[in-house]
Scaffold this active site. Structure first.
Site, PDB file in Angstrom:
ATOM      1  NE  ARG A   1      -3.720   2.003   2.745  1.00  0.00           N
ATOM      2  CZ  ARG A   1      -4.962   2.092   2.268  1.00  0.00           C
ATOM      3  NH1 ARG A   1      -5.435   1.100   1.537  1.00  0.00           N
ATOM      4  NH2 ARG A   1      -5.728   3.127   2.520  1.00  0.00           N
TER       5      ARG A   1
ATOM      6  CG  HIS B   1      -8.085   1.229  -3.508  1.00  0.00           C
ATOM      7  ND1 HIS B   1      -7.559  -0.007  -3.161  1.00  0.00           N
ATOM      8  CD2 HIS B   1      -8.568   1.764  -2.348  1.00  0.00           C
ATOM      9  CE1 HIS B   1      -7.712  -0.194  -1.857  1.00  0.00           C
ATOM     10  NE2 HIS B   1      -8.317   0.851  -1.346  1.00  0.00           N
TER      11      HIS B   1
ATOM     12  CD  GLN C   1     -13.000  -0.155  -1.281  1.00  0.00           C
ATOM     13  OE1 GLN C   1     -12.257  -0.125  -0.318  1.00  0.00           O
ATOM     14  NE2 GLN C   1     -14.247  -0.604  -1.205  1.00  0.00           N
TER      15      GLN C   1
ATOM     16  CG  ASP D   1     -13.187   7.921  -1.626  1.00  0.00           C
ATOM     17  OD1 ASP D   1     -13.175   7.875  -0.380  1.00  0.00           O
ATOM     18  OD2 ASP D   1     -12.318   7.387  -2.333  1.00  0.00           O
TER      19      ASP D   1
ATOM     20  CB  CYS E   1     -13.885   2.866  -0.405  1.00  0.00           C
ATOM     21  SG  CYS E   1     -13.015   4.448  -0.324  1.00  0.00           S
TER      22      CYS E   1
ATOM     23  NE  ARG F   1     -10.367  -3.771   0.193  1.00  0.00           N
ATOM     24  CZ  ARG F   1      -9.561  -2.829   0.678  1.00  0.00           C
ATOM     25  NH1 ARG F   1     -10.068  -1.673   1.116  1.00  0.00           N
ATOM     26  NH2 ARG F   1      -8.240  -2.996   0.720  1.00  0.00           N
TER      27      ARG F   1
END
Length: 316
Positions: free
Chosen positions: A114, A141, A144, A232, A271, A299
């Protein structure tokens, strides 16, 4: 920027971006995620696809969901996880990224990372001889959005031919959604302020790959008749202009009025973590159309299937 998921010896693969996966590969991962989720409480012996394997988890950027879901997922698949912080590894500082990749490949069987710098992710993957998985970069991402699509299809069925709406600014999650739209044949309507619109390279990618990407300024126009409304955080990791972004994005808050325009069939996804009262109100986040906690749980299941895919395995 060149981006490839790559093929490694022994039918192993990197998982870096959705845009370079085939539709069949994405579908295989989603189908596997559904199966492994359904039998989580009673797994098959064959589900232990990581038995005897160690996976390094490198975190330049913190995350509760990414760390917990990958760590638990690795363990449930029979593997072991090794947590390393960005400060400990100092990627690209004490030694070259290529050398780090070569050394890690001698120690572990896979790397989940990450990190903000997407180019560093690609360089790591190009020099590793074990699977590298993108846990997040500033560019994309994909883990996700695999969980997001899994969640959508649990609630609304096949995403092909449907419409999802993004309200806010352009970021890494949006890029992965656009890439998914090209692969899974759905429409994505994006409402952003002009100053925070999707970059030209993403728009050009969408045109080249025949993604049904529709850009607009009015959030009400974007969500009308949509099957899913996406939002988001207004200020993401690495953003330096928080006050300016808040001023630009105030008209893009997802609230009850906006969800009424979308209609009762629309689900709401985010998310997480969410800034309640900023990009989304409590009434929406905690309301009947919200599936954000299903999304967060997924996830785990999506990433377990990604891990299996990376080693040439699947959950039958």
């Amino acid at each position: 920027m060149a981006r490839t998921n790559g093929t490694l010896p022994g039918n192993r693969r990197h998982f870096l971006d959705l845009g370079v996966l085939s539709t069949g590969e994405i579908r295989k991962i989603l189908d596997g995620a559904r199966r492994i989720k359904a039998r989580r409480k009673a797994p098959l012996a064959s589900d232990k696809v990581l038995a005897g394997k160690s996976i390094a988890m490198i975190f330049e950027q913190p995350s509760m969901r990414t760390r917990m879901s990958f760590d638990i997922g690795i363990r449930e698949l029979g593997g072991e996880s090794v947590m390393v912080t960005g400060k400990e590894i100092e990627l690209g500082e004490r030694e070259s990224i290529a050398d780090t990749a070569r050394v890690l490949s001698r120690y572990v069987d896979g790397i989940m990372i990450r990190i903000l710098n997407h180019a560093q992710l690609i360089e790591l993957a190009e020099n590793a001889t074990v699977p590298v998985l993108n846990g997040l970069t500033k560019t994309s991402h994909p883990c996700q959005v695999m969980a997001d699509v899994l969640t959508f299809e649990e609630h609304r069925g096949d995403i092909a031919g449907r419409t999802v709406s993004w309200v806010g600014d352009s970021n890494n999650v949006l890029r992965s959604w656009v890439e998914a739209s090209a692969k899974l044949d759905f429409t994505i309507k994006v409402a952003t302020p002009e100053e925070l619109a999707p970059p030209a390279d993403l728009v050009n990618w969408a045109k080249t790959h025949k993604a049904d990407l529709r850009l607009m300024r009015d959030p009400h126009e974007a969500v009308e008749g949509s099957d899913c409304v996406l939002a988001d955080a207004w200020v993401s990791m690495g953003d330096k202009d928080g006050k300016r972004r808040h001023n630009l994005l105030k008209p893009y808050q997802v609230n009850e009025r906006l969800m009424k325009v979308a209609g009762p069939q629309a689900i709401f996804m985010h998310c997480l973590p969410a800034k309640r009262g900023e990009e989304v109100t409590d009434e929406v986040l905690d309301g009947p159309q919200s599936v954000v906690f299903d999304e967060a749980e997924n996830r785990l299941h999506a990433q377990k299937s990604i891990l299996a895919w990376a080693y040439g395995e699947s959950f039958a």
